[in-house]
Each structure stands twice: as structure tokens, then as C-alpha cells.
Design a protein around this motif. Structure first.
Motif, short mmCIF file in Angstrom:
data_model
loop_
_atom_site.label_atom_id
_atom_site.label_comp_id
_atom_site.label_asym_id
_atom_site.label_seq_id
_atom_site.Cartn_x
_atom_site.Cartn_y
_atom_site.Cartn_z
N MET A 135 42.78 47.07 43.77
CA MET A 135 41.62 46.61 44.52
C MET A 135 40.85 47.79 45.11
SD MET A 135 41.37 43.39 44.15
CE MET A 135 40.13 43.04 45.40
N ASP A 136 41.59 48.79 45.57
CA ASP A 136 40.93 50.00 46.10
C ASP A 136 40.14 50.70 44.99
OD1 ASP A 136 41.95 49.58 48.62
OD2 ASP A 136 43.66 50.93 48.35
N LEU A 137 40.74 50.76 43.79
CA LEU A 137 40.07 51.37 42.65
C LEU A 137 38.78 50.62 42.31
CD1 LEU A 137 39.89 53.26 40.17
CD2 LEU A 137 41.37 51.64 38.96
N LEU A 138 38.88 49.30 42.33
CA LEU A 138 37.71 48.48 42.03
C LEU A 138 36.60 48.68 43.08
CD1 LEU A 138 39.42 45.14 40.95
CD2 LEU A 138 38.08 46.66 39.50
N ALA A 139 37.00 48.74 44.35
CA ALA A 139 36.02 48.93 45.42
C ALA A 139 35.33 50.29 45.30
CB ALA A 139 36.71 48.82 46.78
N ASP A 140 36.10 51.35 45.03
CA ASP A 140 35.53 52.69 44.88
C ASP A 140 34.57 52.75 43.68
OD1 ASP A 140 36.97 53.54 47.06
OD2 ASP A 140 38.56 54.50 45.88
N SER A 141 34.98 52.14 42.58
CA SER A 141 34.16 52.17 41.37
C SER A 141 32.87 51.37 41.55
CB SER A 141 34.95 51.62 40.18
OG SER A 141 36.11 52.40 39.95
N ALA A 142 32.98 50.23 42.22
CA ALA A 142 31.80 49.41 42.48
C ALA A 142 30.81 50.15 43.38
CB ALA A 142 32.21 48.08 43.12
N LYS A 143 31.34 50.84 44.38
CA LYS A 143 30.47 51.60 45.29
C LYS A 143 29.79 52.75 44.56
CE LYS A 143 30.38 53.68 49.89
NZ LYS A 143 31.16 54.03 51.10
N ALA A 144 30.55 53.45 43.71
CA ALA A 144 29.98 54.57 42.94
C ALA A 144 28.88 54.08 42.00
CB ALA A 144 31.08 55.27 42.15
N THR A 145 29.11 52.92 41.37
CA THR A 145 28.10 52.36 40.47
C THR A 145 26.84 51.99 41.24
OG1 THR A 145 29.85 51.46 39.05
CG2 THR A 145 27.65 50.56 38.77
N ALA A 146 27.01 51.34 42.39
CA ALA A 146 25.86 50.93 43.20
C ALA A 146 25.08 52.15 43.69
CB ALA A 146 26.33 50.10 44.39
N ALA B 72 44.88 42.23 36.28
CA ALA B 72 45.27 41.00 35.57
C ALA B 72 46.75 41.01 35.19
CB ALA B 72 44.41 40.83 34.33
N ASP B 73 47.30 42.20 34.94
CA ASP B 73 48.70 42.29 34.48
C ASP B 73 49.68 42.66 35.58
OD1 ASP B 73 47.81 41.77 31.91
OD2 ASP B 73 47.50 43.89 31.43
N GLU B 74 49.17 43.03 36.76
CA GLU B 74 50.04 43.55 37.82
C GLU B 74 50.48 42.43 38.77
OE1 GLU B 74 52.47 45.68 39.28
OE2 GLU B 74 51.11 46.93 38.07
N THR B 75 51.78 42.44 39.09
CA THR B 75 52.32 41.45 40.02
C THR B 75 52.80 42.07 41.33
OG1 THR B 75 54.50 41.60 38.97
CG2 THR B 75 53.00 39.88 38.17
N ASN C 86 36.26 48.33 34.68
CA ASN C 86 36.92 47.59 33.61
C ASN C 86 38.42 47.84 33.59
OD1 ASN C 86 36.70 45.93 31.10
ND2 ASN C 86 37.46 47.80 30.17
N ASN C 87 38.80 49.12 33.74
CA ASN C 87 40.23 49.47 33.76
C ASN C 87 40.95 48.82 34.93
OD1 ASN C 87 39.87 51.06 31.48
ND2 ASN C 87 39.61 52.95 32.66
N GLY C 88 40.28 48.82 36.08
CA GLY C 88 40.88 48.22 37.27
C GLY C 88 41.11 46.73 37.10
N LEU C 89 40.15 46.05 36.48
CA LEU C 89 40.30 44.61 36.25
C LEU C 89 41.44 44.32 35.28
CD1 LEU C 89 36.54 43.57 36.00
CD2 LEU C 89 38.17 42.89 37.77
#
Length: 211
Positions: A45-56, A33-36, A26-29
Motif C-alpha cells: 500500500m505504501d508503494l502504491l501511495a508513493d507511485s500514485a503521488k509521483a504520477t500525479a 493481489a497475491d499477498e496475504t 501496476n507491480n504494486g497491485l
């Protein structure tokens, strides 16, 4: 009511363990959304990938350790169990897993018991270390052994007591739910859980399930 109460306790444990990786998603998303800045977006994106893998990885482990493991039949591939435990602890590189299970498949209840004990022992390695998981099947039955070793090992006294004697369901908390389940699996299989004495660097947990 007992089954409903215990299911509620397990759900509380799962929600607690999944809160961190899902919260990171959630934090990564929100950051994305605010980062340019391209570099920062890549880090998001790396944070999101790591978090998704940990959740899975956690969900895969919980399915085998706590769930009915539907689709696996009466026996479970021990390679699946190893991957589940490796995924639970391996990504952080904090715990080295030693897998000493020669059998290609084990009964579902034995795998669930092995995973629950492995999770409990791994959680006790608060500063990391080595977790050895072994299972051997012989004429007298099946022996399961978990050995944890690290610079700082803390096993909650309530978890230790729950592993040893099971206690009453009314005394179970979310943090001791896995220990209660392990005790039930062991006793229903005709065995009992043996735990080494207090030591801040070593822990050995063993179970003998009669043939």
C-alpha cells in the motif's frame, strides 16, 4: 505537419517519464493481489501511495510545462509553478530547490520557459545537488536564471545545442523536445537562451525577455 510531429515527440517524452511510476503502480497491485501477510500488504500500500503521488506530480508538472495550462488565463501563479517543480524533483530528496521568484504571477509563456529550463537543469544533476530558479521583472524586461550545482553534472550535448540554437524540427528527438520548446518560447518572446560553458559541477542558464 510540424505541430503534429512536435506533439508526437512531446507525447513520447511524457510516456517515457510516466512509465516508471505507472509501472510501479501496476507491480504494486499485482503484489497486493497475491499477498496475504499483513506487513507485506502494508508495504504494498505504501508503494502504491508513493507511485500514485509521483504520477500525479509528473502530470501536474507536464500540464504546466508542456500543455496549454487551460484555466490559468494569461498569467500563472508562481506558487503553482514552484509546487510543480518541487513535486517533480522534491519527492526523491535528491535535489534541493531554491526558489527566487518574487513576482506572485508571471506570464504563461515565461512560466513554461522557466519550468522547461528547470527540468532540463535538474535532469543534468545525475547525482543530485541544488537547483536555484530565479525570475526578476524590470523596466528592460524579464530575466530568468537557472543555476544547477552538484557533484556530477551532465548536460547532453544535443540538449545544449538545441537550447542554444533551436535547430530544425527534423533534428528533434523526445529527449531534446523540452529544449526545443524552451528555445521556441525564448525566441518567440524576443529573447535567447545563454548557457554557461562545460563544467561537471555547475550549470547556469539565463534568458532575457524584452519588455
Amino acid at each position: 505537419m510540424e505541430d503534429i510531429d512536435f506533439a508526437s515527440l512531446l507525447c513520447s517524452r511524457l510516456c517515457h517519464d510516466l512509465l516508471s511510476p505507472v509501472g510501479a503502480l501496476n507491480n504494486g497491485l499485482e503484489l497486493l493481489a497475491d499477498e496475504t501477510d499483513p506487513q507485506m500488504r502494508e508495504r504494498c500500500m505504501d508503494l502504491l501511495a508513493d507511485s500514485a503521488k509521483a504520477t500525479a506530480n509528473k502530470l501536474k508538472f507536464f500540464r504546466l510545462a508542456f500543455g496549454s495550462a487551460g484555466g490559468y488565463g494569461a498569467e500563472i501563479d508562481t506558487g503553482e509553478a514552484r509546487a510543480a517543480l518541487q513535486g517533480l524533483f522534491g519527492e526523491e530528496k535528491r535535489i534541493e530547490l531554491g526558489w527566487m521568484v518574487a513576482e506572485p504571477k508571471l506570464p504563461k509563456e515565461a512560466v513554461k520557459l522557466l519550468l522547461n529550463l528547470g527540468m532540463i537543469a535538474g535532469d543534468a544533476l545525475v547525482r543530485g545537488g541544488r537547483l536555484d530558479v530565479g525570475a526578476e521583472q524590470g523596466a528592460g524586461g524579464m530575466e530568468l536564471v537557472i543555476r544547477a550545482e552538484g557533484p556530477r553534472l551532465i548536460l547532453d550535448p544535443n540538449i545544449r545545442a538545441m537550447l542554444a540554437d533551436g535547430g530544425a524540427l527534423s533534428t528533434v528527438e523526445p529527449r531534446t523536445a523540452a529544449a526545443y520548446m524552451a528555445n521556441r518560447l525564448a525566441t518567440e518572446g524576443g529573447g535567447s537562451i545563454q548557457i554557461s560553458g562545460g563544467n561537471d559541477e555547475h550549470l547556469v542558464v539565463g534568458v532575457l525577455l524584452p519588455a
